[in-house]
Write an enzyme that holds these catalytic residues in place. Sequence first.
Site, PDB file in Angstrom:
ATOM      1  CG  ASP A 124      20.553  28.884  19.233  1.00 51.80           C
ATOM      2  OD1 ASP A 124      19.989  29.773  19.901  1.00 51.80           O
ATOM      3  OD2 ASP A 124      21.549  28.255  19.646  1.00 51.80           O
ATOM      4  CB  ALA A 164      17.901  28.769  26.701  1.00 54.34           C
ATOM      5  CG  HIS A 201      21.130  45.850  54.944  1.00 56.55           C
ATOM      6  ND1 HIS A 201      22.215  46.267  54.200  1.00 56.55           N
ATOM      7  CD2 HIS A 201      21.598  45.608  56.200  1.00 56.55           C
ATOM      8  CE1 HIS A 201      23.290  46.311  54.995  1.00 56.55           C
ATOM      9  NE2 HIS A 201      22.935  45.911  56.201  1.00 56.55           N
TER      10      HIS A 201
END
Length: 452
Positions: free
Chosen positions: A307, A315, A439
């Site tokens: 950041d 993150a 599935h």
Amino acid sequence: MEKYDLIVIGAGPGGYEAALEAARGGMRTALVEAGEVGGTCLWRGCIPTKILLHTAELAKEARQGGPIGLEASDVRVDMAKLDAHKDETIRGMAQGIEGLLKRQKVDLYRGKGRVLGPGRVEVAGETSLELETKEILIAVGSTPAPLPVKGIGLEGVLSSDQILRDPRPYESLIIVGGGVIGMEFATLYGALGCRVTVLEALDSVLANLDREFGQSLRMILKKQGVEIHTSARLEEIRREGEELTCLYTEKGAPAQASAQAVLVAVGRRPNTEGLFASDWAPPMERGRIPADANGRTGLEGLWAIGDVTGGIQLAHAATAQGLNAVACMLGRAPGQRLDVVPSCVYTSPEIATVGLTADEAKKQGIPVQVKKQAMGGNGKTILTRQERSFLKVVTHGETGVILGAQLMCGRATDMIGEFSSAVANGLTLAQLAGVIRPHPTFNEAVWELARS
Ligand code: NAD
């Protein structure tokens, strides 16, 4: 004076992972942390929001369970218990990280790290001390940006840090900012049965993502009673008795809304104030330290990731950048692809994106083909009663190579991994079409889309 190969300042997911990697690579490593190990992600971001969201979503589903034979209409969330559970979970995870650091022999210093000069770091704790090192890696993260409006300091006007530290069962909440944080909190408090109002200055929520996300989410949240105002700019907050009143302009016209509390989520700013004690500092841009995908700042021996670099504030991007930086320090090839960073929003249904949108590709002059699959016919989507769900895949118009994907569906935040691999490895939709998906799963929709 202790001497290290690497001192990492900041023990968030960027910093502590980099420290572990460096130690594994044989570097004598120290990690300096002023607060708690785990950083914003663990204490004030990703993890606490998802803990709260998990309970809130369960409660919402239970309340709506009548039609599927679930009789729990009076289900109630005990916020004090949920908060205690959140804290205990976080503490456990922090202890896990500290255990890893110990095992890898990373020295953890508690205190505020400050760069004194090349290879010199001060740790200001109960007593201050100075450390020496070859490399310094800055991973100090960011904090919620303040909004310069009247009344911002009033009691009940909260940042995401504050609301996560002490989450309360508000009856009503105004959220200023319809970005990622704003929409996750709208989902959380909406599911808790709180009356939520969102004020977003731009003409759409989640404005920096594919427009269809913002539009769909707005409709879904509206059904839950969340009010979203776009082109709505906050001007002032006033206390009026028990409530806070937000005065704002909506498409230029004055308007107001009142609630028990106001959450301000208008972006984050880098934590660089006071970080450099001397002239030995990289050129900064509005507080951020520009760095490349490998954390290079341009100053020999000084690296920055996450950041604080002001790029993608996620993150997993910080972790990847940290691993790359350490690889470079060790003279190895950086292995993490910072050009392909998936991004997720934990709304309901979840939103996840990677790579280019159709508009972005067109702007770059790339011929594109867009395939969209509505998931109304997907078995898992039907049986779990998901809201409007879809997948969109952007491919190169000539080669069929997958350039990006935008998903809004159940487990989108897990499903995006498949598209991240596809984009990073230049796979085509035809290649995805020949691979069986189990599935019934949400993931089957990828197969259906690829074959369509
Ligand atoms: P953001 O930039 O995503 O959104 C802030 C919003 O506030 C913008 O849409 C902006 O137009 C609006 N705004 C600004 N001033 C305003 C005003 N006066 N009135 C009304 N609206 C106003 O920032 P954020 O939501 O605070 O998030 C910060 C960072 O944290 C982001 O980079 C995000 O990626 C990251 N984050 C990521 C996740 C995740 O990955 N799930 C979760 C939370 C935060």
